[in-house]
Design a protein around this motif. Sequence first.
Motif, mmCIF file in Angstrom:
data_model
loop_
_atom_site.group_PDB
_atom_site.id
_atom_site.type_symbol
_atom_site.label_atom_id
_atom_site.label_comp_id
_atom_site.label_asym_id
_atom_site.label_seq_id
_atom_site.Cartn_x
_atom_site.Cartn_y
_atom_site.Cartn_z
ATOM 1 N N MET A 1 0.831 -1.180 0.000
ATOM 2 C CA MET A 1 0.000 0.000 0.000
ATOM 3 C C MET A 1 0.881 1.252 0.000
ATOM 4 O O MET A 1 1.797 1.388 0.789
ATOM 5 N N LYS A 2 0.578 2.176 -0.904
ATOM 6 C CA LYS A 2 1.346 3.416 -0.990
ATOM 7 C C LYS A 2 0.887 4.375 0.094
ATOM 8 O O LYS A 2 -0.289 4.467 0.404
ATOM 9 N N GLN A 3 1.861 5.081 0.657
ATOM 10 C CA GLN A 3 1.504 6.008 1.719
ATOM 11 C C GLN A 3 2.505 7.150 1.794
ATOM 12 O O GLN A 3 3.620 7.046 1.311
ATOM 13 N N TRP A 4 2.077 8.223 2.421
ATOM 14 C CA TRP A 4 2.912 9.391 2.665
ATOM 15 C C TRP A 4 3.556 9.261 4.041
ATOM 16 O O TRP A 4 2.901 8.905 5.005
ATOM 17 N N THR A 5 4.855 9.564 4.108
ATOM 18 C CA THR A 5 5.567 9.566 5.375
ATOM 19 C C THR A 5 6.545 10.743 5.388
ATOM 20 O O THR A 5 6.820 11.344 4.343
ATOM 21 N N ALA A 6 7.063 11.037 6.556
ATOM 22 C CA ALA A 6 8.068 12.092 6.699
ATOM 23 C C ALA A 6 9.131 11.620 7.679
ATOM 24 O O ALA A 6 8.812 11.023 8.701
ATOM 25 N N ASP A 7 10.370 11.870 7.335
ATOM 26 C CA ASP A 7 11.495 11.536 8.202
ATOM 27 C C ASP A 7 12.155 12.826 8.664
ATOM 28 O O ASP A 7 12.581 13.645 7.850
#
Length: 71
Positions: A1-7
């Motif tokens: 599943m594609k998703q948005w993340t932030a590091d």
Amino acid sequence: MKQWTADFGNDLYDDYNPIIEILYDDEEIAMIKQGEQGLEIKWYPNQQELTVPFDWLLGLFLEAKRRMGSE
């Protein structure tokens, strides 16, 4: 599943200043960092059309301001 993340991390090439990498499906597509006139966002070229969830992005901007002391 594609998703948005932030590091949240530090820029090894800019005296370890704080940065936020924005990722879509584990691919870095943008970076938020402190510029001379405030926070800046740099979007990298991408072959696919991306639709960023506004509420997620707004929350990320507010967290960036909080963590980077740019309020």
